[in-house]
Motif scaffolding. Structure first.
Motif, PDB file in Angstrom:
ATOM      1  N   HIS A 170      11.102  -3.884 -14.263  1.00  0.00           N
ATOM      2  CA  HIS A 170      10.326  -4.775 -15.130  1.00  0.00           C
ATOM      3  C   HIS A 170       9.384  -4.045 -16.074  1.00  0.00           C
ATOM      4  O   HIS A 170       9.156  -4.502 -17.190  1.00  0.00           O
ATOM      5  CB  HIS A 170       9.478  -5.724 -14.268  1.00  0.00           C
ATOM      6  N   TYR A 171       8.778  -2.946 -15.623  1.00  0.00           N
ATOM      7  CA  TYR A 171       7.621  -2.421 -16.350  1.00  0.00           C
ATOM      8  C   TYR A 171       7.685  -0.964 -16.781  1.00  0.00           C
ATOM      9  O   TYR A 171       6.683  -0.430 -17.251  1.00  0.00           O
ATOM     10  CB  TYR A 171       6.344  -2.669 -15.522  1.00  0.00           C
ATOM     11  N   ASP A 185      -5.746  -7.661  -1.320  1.00  0.00           N
ATOM     12  CA  ASP A 185      -5.851  -7.151   0.037  1.00  0.00           C
ATOM     13  C   ASP A 185      -5.352  -5.719   0.202  1.00  0.00           C
ATOM     14  O   ASP A 185      -6.122  -4.790   0.424  1.00  0.00           O
ATOM     15  CB  ASP A 185      -5.088  -8.101   0.983  1.00  0.00           C
ATOM     16  N   LYS A 220       3.495  -1.808  13.377  1.00  0.00           N
ATOM     17  CA  LYS A 220       3.019  -1.857  11.990  1.00  0.00           C
ATOM     18  C   LYS A 220       1.826  -0.926  11.769  1.00  0.00           C
ATOM     19  O   LYS A 220       0.912  -0.882  12.598  1.00  0.00           O
ATOM     20  CB  LYS A 220       2.623  -3.295  11.646  1.00  0.00           C
ATOM     21  N   ASN A 221       1.856  -0.231  10.660  1.00  0.00           N
ATOM     22  CA  ASN A 221       0.731   0.616  10.238  1.00  0.00           C
ATOM     23  C   ASN A 221       0.220   1.526  11.347  1.00  0.00           C
ATOM     24  O   ASN A 221      -0.982   1.683  11.533  1.00  0.00           O
ATOM     25  CB  ASN A 221      -0.421  -0.274   9.721  1.00  0.00           C
ATOM     26  N   SER A 277      -1.261  -7.515  -2.871  1.00  0.00           N
ATOM     27  CA  SER A 277      -1.790  -6.171  -2.988  1.00  0.00           C
ATOM     28  C   SER A 277      -3.123  -6.181  -3.751  1.00  0.00           C
ATOM     29  O   SER A 277      -4.058  -5.462  -3.396  1.00  0.00           O
ATOM     30  CB  SER A 277      -0.730  -5.328  -3.689  1.00  0.00           C
ATOM     31  N   VAL A 292       9.707  -2.871  -9.600  1.00  0.00           N
ATOM     32  CA  VAL A 292       8.606  -2.711 -10.548  1.00  0.00           C
ATOM     33  C   VAL A 292       9.080  -1.884 -11.741  1.00  0.00           C
ATOM     34  O   VAL A 292       8.760  -2.190 -12.895  1.00  0.00           O
ATOM     35  CB  VAL A 292       7.393  -2.040  -9.849  1.00  0.00           C
ATOM     36  N   GLY A 338       2.005  -3.941  -1.937  1.00  0.00           N
ATOM     37  CA  GLY A 338       1.389  -3.334  -0.762  1.00  0.00           C
ATOM     38  C   GLY A 338       2.221  -2.214  -0.164  1.00  0.00           C
ATOM     39  O   GLY A 338       1.671  -1.219   0.315  1.00  0.00           O
ATOM     40  N   HIS A 356       5.023 -10.973   5.185  1.00  0.00           N
ATOM     41  CA  HIS A 356       3.697 -10.754   5.769  1.00  0.00           C
ATOM     42  C   HIS A 356       2.747 -11.950   5.544  1.00  0.00           C
ATOM     43  O   HIS A 356       2.168 -12.479   6.491  1.00  0.00           O
ATOM     44  CB  HIS A 356       3.109  -9.470   5.166  1.00  0.00           C
ATOM     45  N   LYS A 388       8.908   1.271   4.739  1.00  0.00           N
ATOM     46  CA  LYS A 388       7.531   1.760   4.918  1.00  0.00           C
ATOM     47  C   LYS A 388       7.481   2.620   6.176  1.00  0.00           C
ATOM     48  O   LYS A 388       6.967   2.202   7.214  1.00  0.00           O
ATOM     49  CB  LYS A 388       6.583   0.552   5.009  1.00  0.00           C
ATOM     50  N   LYS A 401      -7.226   1.675   3.439  1.00  0.00           N
ATOM     51  CA  LYS A 401      -6.301   1.900   4.562  1.00  0.00           C
ATOM     52  C   LYS A 401      -4.929   2.202   3.976  1.00  0.00           C
ATOM     53  O   LYS A 401      -4.369   1.385   3.250  1.00  0.00           O
ATOM     54  CB  LYS A 401      -6.169   0.627   5.401  1.00  0.00           C
ATOM     55  N   PRO A 415       8.291 -13.244  -7.637  1.00  0.00           N
ATOM     56  CA  PRO A 415       8.854 -14.481  -7.094  1.00  0.00           C
ATOM     57  C   PRO A 415       7.742 -15.373  -6.520  1.00  0.00           C
ATOM     58  O   PRO A 415       6.763 -14.857  -5.974  1.00  0.00           O
ATOM     59  CB  PRO A 415       9.775 -13.988  -5.967  1.00  0.00           C
ATOM     60  N   VAL A 448      12.822  -0.639  -1.583  1.00  0.00           N
ATOM     61  CA  VAL A 448      12.067  -1.885  -1.608  1.00  0.00           C
ATOM     62  C   VAL A 448      11.973  -2.474  -0.197  1.00  0.00           C
ATOM     63  O   VAL A 448      12.919  -2.369   0.578  1.00  0.00           O
ATOM     64  CB  VAL A 448      12.782  -2.880  -2.556  1.00  0.00           C
ATOM     65  N   GLU A 453       9.599  -3.910   3.449  1.00  0.00           N
ATOM     66  CA  GLU A 453       8.852  -3.399   4.608  1.00  0.00           C
ATOM     67  C   GLU A 453       9.668  -2.346   5.378  1.00  0.00           C
ATOM     68  O   GLU A 453       9.106  -1.421   5.967  1.00  0.00           O
ATOM     69  CB  GLU A 453       8.525  -4.607   5.512  1.00  0.00           C
TER      70      GLU A 453
END
Ligand SMILES: NC(=O)c1ccc[n+]([C@@H]2O[C@H](COP(=O)([O-])OP(=O)(O)OC[C@H]3O[C@@H](n4cnc5c(N)ncnc54)[C@H](O)[C@@H]3O)[C@@H](O)[C@H]2O)c1
Length: 345
Positions: free
Chosen positions: A44-45, A124, A139-140, A121, A41, A93, A249, A64, A130, A162, A59, A61
């Motif tokens: 690009h921005y 959802d 997960k989570n 993201s 991100v 996300g 995901h 996380k 959450k 992508p 970058v 999962e």
């Protein structure tokens, strides 16, 4: 610009659809601002970020987890961030889940907001409060309920995403339509080509309608004590497949929905015709509806599901398109569904 609101126990959240990243300044209070983002991100921005401190994380999962959260705490301490700081997660996300968790726990919680840069993201992950990370392969597993003050959904940011990631977001839109809005499913059936081309008008309306469904469910059941479980449609099988095959995901959720549709039909709730409609749409969107996987490994992962209770797992099933409910399904029956999924080995 359209705004949807979520009223959480510990604060409200405004989801701002059609706003642009460059206007982020207008939403942040006059405080020390710290942006948490990932390297993609930023590449690009960065030029559109407000002038402030930022923390870059890795970058995917795989990052996380609590190690990344620890790195963020260390950076926040290094930046002498106190309770008056404001954290903004700018990313997909993964960034939003981690940034929201770090912000909610650092100094017992500092104020935060998100700019959602992936479709998944926007529709959802960043909506609903959450926040959390994976732990020991689950997960989570560690997290909090805590609403971001704002979520900015800028459709222009999707252009650098992508196409595989775009399709993942579309999978979650299909999920929302399937559980809560037959008209949204019909709209997507009529506009899937424009959606895949990122037509701004079509995307804004898909994101708005999708967030509307999620926001109204979260407003009725923020802490997932009942109705919010419906949002897990496709996720029981999906998580098991995601964990064991390593696909994205949204792709796993697509296959998970196919499994949940088969379960709904087999239980006598959903018609074959409605099942085929949703499967057909997933295919048009270029989403996987089956995958080569090892049945034994997936079944093992299902057995370790968090939502397990006494030999049964709470699953979301459909009565018809737009109407879902939660039912405890015996593990044996779920194993049969896994066996019936086309490409297991
Ligand atoms: N908290 C929730 O309620 C909730 C709900 C659904 C999913 N999730 C979580 O969300 C995560 C998946 O989110 P995701 O699909 O956004 O993945 P992601 O955050 O990993 O982003 C996908 C990829 O796109 C890149 N990227 C992000 N924005 C970009 C842009 N505008 N242009 C180019 N590249 C960009 C990222 O760097 C990354 O490589 C999972 O961890 C899942 O568990 C959380």
């Amino acid at each position: 610009v359209k705004i949807l609101e979520i009223h959480g126990k510990n604060g409200d959240s405004a989801i701002v659809i059609g706003e642009v990243l460059k206007n982020l300044d207008r939403y942040i209070p006059n405080r020390k601002v710290i942006v948490i983002t990932d390297s993609n991100v930023m590449d690009h921005y960065l030029g559109d970020f407000p002038s402030c401190e930022f923390i870059e994380i890795g970058v995917g999962e795989g990052i996380k987890n609590l190690d990344t959260v620890k790195d963020i705490y260390e950076r926040l301490v290094g930046l002498e961030a106190d309770r008056s700081c404001f954290i903004v997660g700018i990313g997909g996300g993964v960034v939003c889940d981690i940034a929201g968790f770090a912000a909610s726990t650092y100094l017992r919680g500092v104020r935060f907001g998100f700019v959602s840069t992936t479709l998944l993201s926007q529709v959802d992950a960043s909506v609903g409060g959450k926040n959390g990370v994976n732990f020991k392969g689950y997960k989570n597993m560690v997290g909090v309920f805590s609403q971001p003050e704002f979520v900015i959904c800028d459709m222009n940011l999707l252009k650098t995403l992508p196409s595989r990631e775009i399709r993942c977001g579309l999978a979650e839109i299909v999920k929302h339509a399937a559980i809560g809005d037959a008209d949204l499913l019909t709209y997507l059936e009529g506009h899937w080509k424009e959606a895949l081309c990122l037509d701004v008008e079509v995307m804004e309306s898909l994101v708005y309608e999708s967030v509307l469904i999620k926001a109204s469910i979260v407003n009725r059941d923020e802490r997932e004590e009942g109705e919010r479980r419906k949002l897990n449609f496709g996720h029981t099988f999906g998580h098991a497949i995601e964990k064991t095959t390593g696909i994205l995901h949204g792709e796993a959720v697509s296959i998970g929905m196919v499994a949940a549709l088969a379960l709904s039909e087999k239980r006598g709730y959903l018609s074959a015709q409605e099942r085929q409609r949703i499967e057909g749409l997933l295919m048009k969107l270029g989403l996987p509806t089956s995958i080569q996987f090892e049945r034994g490994v997936v079944i093992d992962a299902l057995r370790r599901d968090k939502k397990r209770d006494n030999g049964a797992i709470y699953c979301v099933v459909l009565r018809r398109i737009g109407e879902a409910f939660v039912e405890a399904i015996p593990l044996g029956e779920l194993e049969m569904i896994v066996h019936s999924l086309g490409s297991g080995i």
